[in-house]
Design a protein around this motif. Structure first.
Motif, PDB file in Angstrom:
ATOM      1  N   GLY A 187       0.816  -1.206   0.000  1.00 21.38           N
ATOM      2  CA  GLY A 187       0.000   0.000   0.000  1.00 21.38           C
ATOM      3  C   GLY A 187       0.848   1.254   0.000  1.00 21.38           C
ATOM      4  O   GLY A 187       0.579   2.200  -0.752  1.00 21.38           O
ATOM      5  N   ARG A 188       1.906   1.271   0.828  1.00 23.64           N
ATOM      6  CA  ARG A 188       2.801   2.434   0.863  1.00 23.64           C
ATOM      7  C   ARG A 188       3.537   2.589  -0.465  1.00 23.64           C
ATOM      8  O   ARG A 188       3.707   3.700  -0.966  1.00 23.64           O
ATOM      9  CB  ARG A 188       3.789   2.323   2.018  1.00 23.64           C
ATOM     10  N   LEU A 189       3.947   1.469  -1.031  1.00 18.69           N
ATOM     11  CA  LEU A 189       4.634   1.514  -2.322  1.00 18.69           C
ATOM     12  C   LEU A 189       3.714   2.096  -3.394  1.00 18.69           C
ATOM     13  O   LEU A 189       4.101   3.000  -4.138  1.00 18.69           O
ATOM     14  CB  LEU A 189       5.112   0.117  -2.719  1.00 18.69           C
ATOM     15  N   TYR A 190       2.494   1.601  -3.460  1.00 15.41           N
ATOM     16  CA  TYR A 190       1.539   2.118  -4.446  1.00 15.41           C
ATOM     17  C   TYR A 190       1.280   3.607  -4.200  1.00 15.41           C
ATOM     18  O   TYR A 190       1.276   4.408  -5.138  1.00 15.41           O
ATOM     19  CB  TYR A 190       0.226   1.340  -4.416  1.00 15.41           C
ATOM     20  N   GLY A 191       1.076   3.992  -2.953  1.00 16.96           N
ATOM     21  CA  GLY A 191       0.820   5.389  -2.631  1.00 16.96           C
ATOM     22  C   GLY A 191       1.982   6.286  -3.013  1.00 16.96           C
ATOM     23  O   GLY A 191       1.790   7.380  -3.562  1.00 16.96           O
ATOM     24  N   THR A 192       3.192   5.827  -2.753  1.00 23.25           N
ATOM     25  CA  THR A 192       4.379   6.598  -3.134  1.00 23.25           C
ATOM     26  C   THR A 192       4.445   6.758  -4.646  1.00 23.25           C
ATOM     27  O   THR A 192       4.686   7.853  -5.160  1.00 23.25           O
ATOM     28  CB  THR A 192       5.652   5.895  -2.614  1.00 23.25           C
ATOM     29  N   VAL A 247       6.263  -4.850  -6.310  1.00 21.05           N
ATOM     30  CA  VAL A 247       5.978  -4.385  -7.672  1.00 21.05           C
ATOM     31  C   VAL A 247       5.351  -5.505  -8.494  1.00 21.05           C
ATOM     32  O   VAL A 247       4.396  -5.276  -9.238  1.00 21.05           O
ATOM     33  CB  VAL A 247       7.257  -3.827  -8.348  1.00 21.05           C
ATOM     34  N   ARG A 248       5.875  -6.719  -8.344  1.00 24.17           N
ATOM     35  CA  ARG A 248       5.287  -7.865  -9.074  1.00 24.17           C
ATOM     36  C   ARG A 248       3.842  -8.082  -8.668  1.00 24.17           C
ATOM     37  O   ARG A 248       2.963  -8.294  -9.507  1.00 24.17           O
ATOM     38  CB  ARG A 248       6.104  -9.139  -8.823  1.00 24.17           C
ATOM     39  N   ALA A 249       3.582  -8.029  -7.372  1.00 24.77           N
ATOM     40  CA  ALA A 249       2.206  -8.223  -6.886  1.00 24.77           C
ATOM     41  C   ALA A 249       1.292  -7.110  -7.378  1.00 24.77           C
ATOM     42  O   ALA A 249       0.179  -7.375  -7.848  1.00 24.77           O
ATOM     43  CB  ALA A 249       2.193  -8.302  -5.361  1.00 24.77           C
ATOM     44  N   LEU A 250       1.740  -5.877  -7.288  1.00 19.11           N
ATOM     45  CA  LEU A 250       0.931  -4.751  -7.763  1.00 19.11           C
ATOM     46  C   LEU A 250       0.728  -4.814  -9.276  1.00 19.11           C
ATOM     47  O   LEU A 250      -0.336  -4.458  -9.779  1.00 19.11           O
ATOM     48  CB  LEU A 250       1.580  -3.421  -7.360  1.00 19.11           C
ATOM     49  N   SER A 262       0.593  -7.619 -11.049  1.00 20.15           N
ATOM     50  CA  SER A 262      -0.366  -8.694 -11.331  1.00 20.15           C
ATOM     51  C   SER A 262      -1.800  -8.235 -11.086  1.00 20.15           C
ATOM     52  O   SER A 262      -2.735  -8.737 -11.698  1.00 20.15           O
ATOM     53  CB  SER A 262      -0.057  -9.944 -10.502  1.00 20.15           C
ATOM     54  N   LEU A 263      -1.965  -7.238 -10.207  1.00 21.63           N
ATOM     55  CA  LEU A 263      -3.286  -6.677  -9.930  1.00 21.63           C
ATOM     56  C   LEU A 263      -3.594  -5.476 -10.831  1.00 21.63           C
ATOM     57  O   LEU A 263      -4.631  -4.839 -10.691  1.00 21.63           O
ATOM     58  CB  LEU A 263      -3.382  -6.260  -8.461  1.00 21.63           C
ATOM     59  N   LYS A 264      -2.659  -5.165 -11.710  1.00 15.72           N
ATOM     60  CA  LYS A 264      -2.785  -4.067 -12.677  1.00 15.72           C
ATOM     61  C   LYS A 264      -2.861  -2.698 -12.006  1.00 15.72           C
ATOM     62  O   LYS A 264      -3.422  -1.761 -12.549  1.00 15.72           O
ATOM     63  CB  LYS A 264      -3.964  -4.304 -13.623  1.00 15.72           C
ATOM     64  N   LEU A 265      -2.267  -2.599 -10.816  1.00 10.24           N
ATOM     65  CA  LEU A 265      -2.190  -1.319 -10.124  1.00 10.24           C
ATOM     66  C   LEU A 265      -0.904  -0.578 -10.485  1.00 10.24           C
ATOM     67  O   LEU A 265      -0.785   0.625 -10.256  1.00 10.24           O
ATOM     68  CB  LEU A 265      -2.263  -1.515  -8.609  1.00 10.24           C
ATOM     69  N   VAL A 266       0.069  -1.315 -11.024  1.00 10.93           N
ATOM     70  CA  VAL A 266       1.350  -0.767 -11.447  1.00 10.93           C
ATOM     71  C   VAL A 266       1.646  -1.324 -12.831  1.00 10.93           C
ATOM     72  O   VAL A 266       1.358  -2.493 -13.104  1.00 10.93           O
ATOM     73  CB  VAL A 266       2.465  -1.162 -10.446  1.00 10.93           C
ATOM     74  N   HIS A 267       2.206  -0.478 -13.689  1.00 11.64           N
ATOM     75  CA  HIS A 267       2.512  -0.895 -15.058  1.00 11.64           C
ATOM     76  C   HIS A 267       3.995  -0.681 -15.343  1.00 11.64           C
ATOM     77  O   HIS A 267       4.574   0.313 -14.914  1.00 11.64           O
ATOM     78  CB  HIS A 267       1.699  -0.077 -16.063  1.00 11.64           C
ATOM     79  N   LYS A 268       4.555  -1.605 -16.105  1.00 14.98           N
ATOM     80  CA  LYS A 268       5.935  -1.470 -16.548  1.00 14.98           C
ATOM     81  C   LYS A 268       5.967  -0.467 -17.694  1.00 14.98           C
ATOM     82  O   LYS A 268       5.093  -0.485 -18.556  1.00 14.98           O
ATOM     83  CB  LYS A 268       6.449  -2.838 -17.013  1.00 14.98           C
ATOM     84  N   LYS A 269       6.966   0.400 -17.694  1.00 17.72           N
ATOM     85  CA  LYS A 269       7.109   1.420 -18.732  1.00 17.72           C
ATOM     86  C   LYS A 269       8.474   1.276 -19.393  1.00 17.72           C
ATOM     87  O   LYS A 269       9.407   0.758 -18.798  1.00 17.72           O
ATOM     88  CB  LYS A 269       6.982   2.830 -18.158  1.00 17.72           C
ATOM     89  N   TRP A 270       8.554   1.764 -20.604  1.00 20.66           N
ATOM     90  CA  TRP A 270       9.815   1.762 -21.329  1.00 20.66           C
ATOM     91  C   TRP A 270      10.139   3.188 -21.733  1.00 20.66           C
ATOM     92  O   TRP A 270       9.256   3.909 -22.221  1.00 20.66           O
ATOM     93  CB  TRP A 270       9.700   0.889 -22.579  1.00 20.66           C
ATOM     94  N   LEU A 271      11.368   3.600 -21.486  1.00 18.94           N
ATOM     95  CA  LEU A 271      11.836   4.906 -21.939  1.00 18.94           C
ATOM     96  C   LEU A 271      13.136   4.715 -22.692  1.00 18.94           C
ATOM     97  O   LEU A 271      14.028   3.978 -22.238  1.00 18.94           O
ATOM     98  CB  LEU A 271      12.072   5.856 -20.757  1.00 18.94           C
ATOM     99  N   LYS A 272      13.239   5.357 -23.826  1.00 20.80           N
ATOM    100  CA  LYS A 272      14.429   5.260 -24.656  1.00 20.80           C
ATOM    101  C   LYS A 272      15.654   5.672 -23.851  1.00 20.80           C
ATOM    102  O   LYS A 272      15.651   6.697 -23.162  1.00 20.80           O
ATOM    103  CB  LYS A 272      14.267   6.151 -25.883  1.00 20.80           C
ATOM    104  N   GLY A 273      16.692   4.852 -23.933  1.00 18.04           N
ATOM    105  CA  GLY A 273      17.946   5.155 -23.260  1.00 18.04           C
ATOM    106  C   GLY A 273      18.027   4.696 -21.817  1.00 18.04           C
ATOM    107  O   GLY A 273      19.078   4.819 -21.195  1.00 18.04           O
ATOM    108  N   VAL A 274      16.935   4.185 -21.261  1.00 17.15           N
ATOM    109  CA  VAL A 274      16.946   3.710 -19.871  1.00 17.15           C
ATOM    110  C   VAL A 274      16.997   2.189 -19.891  1.00 17.15           C
ATOM    111  O   VAL A 274      16.137   1.539 -20.465  1.00 17.15           O
ATOM    112  CB  VAL A 274      15.695   4.199 -19.098  1.00 17.15           C
ATOM    113  N   ARG A 275      18.028   1.628 -19.268  1.00 15.22           N
ATOM    114  CA  ARG A 275      18.214   0.180 -19.300  1.00 15.22           C
ATOM    115  C   ARG A 275      17.494  -0.552 -18.173  1.00 15.22           C
ATOM    116  O   ARG A 275      17.165  -1.715 -18.292  1.00 15.22           O
ATOM    117  CB  ARG A 275      19.702  -0.146 -19.241  1.00 15.22           C
ATOM    118  N   LYS A 276      17.261   0.129 -17.087  1.00 12.61           N
ATOM    119  CA  LYS A 276      16.591  -0.513 -15.950  1.00 12.61           C
ATOM    120  C   LYS A 276      15.085  -0.523 -16.183  1.00 12.61           C
ATOM    121  O   LYS A 276      14.544   0.317 -16.888  1.00 12.61           O
ATOM    122  CB  LYS A 276      16.902   0.237 -14.650  1.00 12.61           C
ATOM    123  N   ASP A 277      14.428  -1.492 -15.543  1.00 11.67           N
ATOM    124  CA  ASP A 277      12.973  -1.558 -15.622  1.00 11.67           C
ATOM    125  C   ASP A 277      12.373  -0.347 -14.910  1.00 11.67           C
ATOM    126  O   ASP A 277      12.823   0.044 -13.825  1.00 11.67           O
ATOM    127  CB  ASP A 277      12.446  -2.843 -14.960  1.00 11.67           C
TER     128      ASP A 277
END
Length: 183
Positions: A32-37, A65-68, A70-85
């Motif tokens: 919950g704190r992670l999502y809120g942040t 992050v994996r749990a959030l 899977s619940l579709k509360l957090v999404h993975k994003k891609w930005l050009k030039g950024v190697r980390k998830d």
């Protein structure tokens, strides 16, 4: 200029509220704190950035992050030039609500449909046993009737999920427009 710590203090009230709300639905306080942040963060974040802001370990962060996700509360994003998830919170809370509950209801339906099927099979096998008493036979038929009613509930729940996923729910319960909720 407003000091960043005062902004953080103001945000903390809502973050703690989200934390309590998520705990009501079975998610850990740290999730919950992670999502809120993440909710208040402007840009997608790496696990390291999340770790710095929350003080959580990288392992806890990754699990959260994996749990959030899977619940579709957090999404993975891609930005050009950024190697980390990179990850960002879903900011559309109506969408979050729909996706969260549809995922949870689908899990409930699947879990209980299997259990009902197995229980019905086991009860029917018991009816074939030679030493079954009339009282036990009555108990088994009563249990089978209860399971039939439970299946009706899960059929209804499946239709509810379809109503949410299709957006038809909003024909009956429309989302208010911003000007309708402002002070």
């Amino acid at each position: 200029m407003v000091l960043p710590t005062k902004i953080e203090e103001a945000r903390r009230v809502y973050i703690e509220s989200l934390t309590e709300t998520m705990a009501m639905y079975g998610l850990s306080p740290s999730m919950g704190r992670l999502y809120g942040t993440m909710f208040f963060h402007e840009d997608p974040m790496t696990l390291d950035e999340m770790m710095d802001l929350t003080g959580m370990s990288k392992t806890s962060m990754s699990t959260g992050v994996r749990a959030l996700s899977s619940l579709k509360l957090v999404h993975k994003k891609w930005l050009k030039g950024v190697r980390k998830d990179l990850y960002e919170a879903e900011h559309d809370q109506v969408r979050s609500f729909v996706e969260f509950f549809c995922v949870m209801w689908d899990k409930e339906i699947e879990l209980n449909a299997r259990a009902i099927s197995r229980t019905e099979d086991d009860l029917r096998k018991l009816l074939d046993e030679a030493d079954i008493t009339p009282e036990e036979t009555t108990m088994i038929y009563n249990d089978l009737e209860r399971l039939t009613k439970a299946k009706l509930y899960y059929a209804w729940l499946k239709e509810l999920v379809k109503t949410f996923e299709s957006g038809k729910i909003f024909e009956h319960v429309p989302v208010p427009k911003q000007e309708q909720v402002e002070d």
